[in-house]
Design an enzyme around this catalytic site. Structure first.
Site, PDB file in Angstrom:
ATOM      1  N   ASP A 303     -70.192-109.271  -9.137  1.00  0.00           N
ATOM      2  CA  ASP A 303     -69.875-110.615  -9.355  1.00  0.00           C
ATOM      3  C   ASP A 303     -68.758-110.843  -9.702  1.00  0.00           C
ATOM      4  O   ASP A 303     -68.465-110.127 -10.663  1.00  0.00           O
ATOM      5  CB  ASP A 303     -70.935-111.576  -9.693  1.00  0.00           C
ATOM      6  N   LYS A 304     -67.278-111.776  -9.122  1.00  0.00           N
ATOM      7  CA  LYS A 304     -66.266-111.491  -9.757  1.00  0.00           C
ATOM      8  C   LYS A 304     -66.014-112.108 -10.923  1.00  0.00           C
ATOM      9  O   LYS A 304     -66.030-111.819 -12.067  1.00  0.00           O
ATOM     10  CB  LYS A 304     -64.762-111.745  -9.062  1.00  0.00           C
TER      11      LYS A 304
END
Length: 364
Positions: A303-304
């Site tokens: 996930d960023k």
């Protein structure tokens, strides 16, 4: 122990022959270090088990019996040092878990004004959460609006807007407004309580490597003890006492060298420390089994926000449309003056950028 080792210098110079008596100083180390090992060894023997403490006890008692005081004290010192390092590692793991447990709220303010323990809040009770306070229980907003920091549970650093009808989780932080929350789950069933339980359960799960080490030690340790006992006893029936004593010494060496303490101690401690430190950094690994799986992965999806990035807003660039009338510093001063009393993340980023360039809102 260090003083007793000086006795090895005896015989180098005739006047130093008296140093032989310094070896008795090692008995002081034995007196302090042996009782804890003996207690652990007898506890395991009462349970029908032979562990590394039993091996150390036999080795030290044997060394004392043949008056190898320095050798016995050295074994105890090294073993006690390893035990202390293990305790330190476990303590750090407990500290990491404590940081997770600290997410759990302890108090809640009811609508009637009373402050109670979170465990006393029941389903359908209404709790009051003011700006900056931690939301005590899972529930639904019935009054008010605010931004809530849910990063402790989701890893998402951007505040989430909450209005009437929205769900909130215990352990998250109310940032800006006033909220009244109707409790939908008791404290032990809240999201943060489940997170803590998952971390604790993960530490209890044993990986295939740990299970293999336990099975190996259960068979290997008694074999080592039996071999050492045979070496220490049988030669006295067939060999001269001097030769038998040499083999007895080798039997004690076998107990120390063949002791699987490094393998038995290091394996679980490695997993416990890894799981606890990962949890402290917001990474939940559900047990040593999955920790080992990481060594075999070929692709990884991340996930960023909050994982690859810090999840914090910053002013990256500022384009001025009328620079001749509004220079950069003046624009930053105006932005800081407008946003200075807001707690919104973008407002904070603008204020920090202005302060970094010496443009303060008060000057506007």
């Amino acid at each position: 122990l260090a003083i007793s080792m000086i006795h090895y210098a005896k015989g180098t110079i005739p006047p130093l022959e008296y140093l032989e008596y310094l070896r008795y100083a090692a008995l002081i180390s034995v007196v302090f270090a042996l009782p804890p090992v003996a207690v652990k060894a007898f506890k395991s023997l009462r349970q029908g088990m032979i562990n590394i403490n039993t091996l150390m006890l036999l080795a030290v008692v044997g060394a004392l019996a043949i008056q190898k005081f320095v050798e016995g004290a050295s074994v105890l010192f090294l073993f006690s040092l390893s035990d202390w390092l293990e305790s330190r590692a476990s303590e750090r793991a407990r500290d990491a878990i404590s940081a997770i447990i600290a997410l759990k709220p302890e108090k809640a303010q009811l609508q009637q004004g009373a402050t109670v323990a979170v465990e006393d809040v029941e389903v359908d009770d209404i709790v009051v959460v003011r700006a900056g306070a931690k939301i005590p229980v899972d529930g639904r907003v019935i009054r008010g609006a605010s931004s809530v920091d849910e990063s402790s549970l989701t890893g998402e650093s951007r505040p989430v807007s909450k209005r009437v009808g929205d769900s909130v989780s215990g352990g998250t932080i109310n940032l800006t407004g006033y909220l009244e929350v109707c409790c939908s789950a008791v404290a032990e069933d809240s999201a943060v309580a489940r997170l803590v339980k998952l971390v604790q359960d993960a530490q209890m799960q044993r990986s295939p490597t740990e299970q293999m080490v336990d099975r190996l030690a259960a068979v290997y340790t008694p074999i080592v003890v039996l071999a050492a006992l045979l070496m220490a006893s049988l030669p006295w029936a067939f060999l001269p006492p001097l030769e038998a004593e040499k083999i007895l010494y080798k039997a004690l060496v076998l107990l120390v060298v063949a002791c699987p303490c490094a393998l038995v101690i290091s394996t679980p401690i490695t997993y416990v420390c890894a799981l606890a430190n990962a949890a402290k950094r917001g990474i939940l690994i559900k047990g040593g089994v999955h920790l080992e799986t990481l060594a075999r992965i070929r692709s990884l999806a991340l996930d960023k926000t909050g994982t690859l990035t810090h999840g914090v807003f910053v002013l990256s660039s500022l384009r001025l449309l009328q620079q001749e009338h509004y220079p950069r510093k003046r624009v930053l001063q105006l932005m800081a003056a407008v946003e200075n009393f807001s707690s919104h993340p973008i407002a904070s980023a603008l204020c920090h950028a202005a302060a970094a360039e010496g443009a303060h809102g008060e000057e506007a």
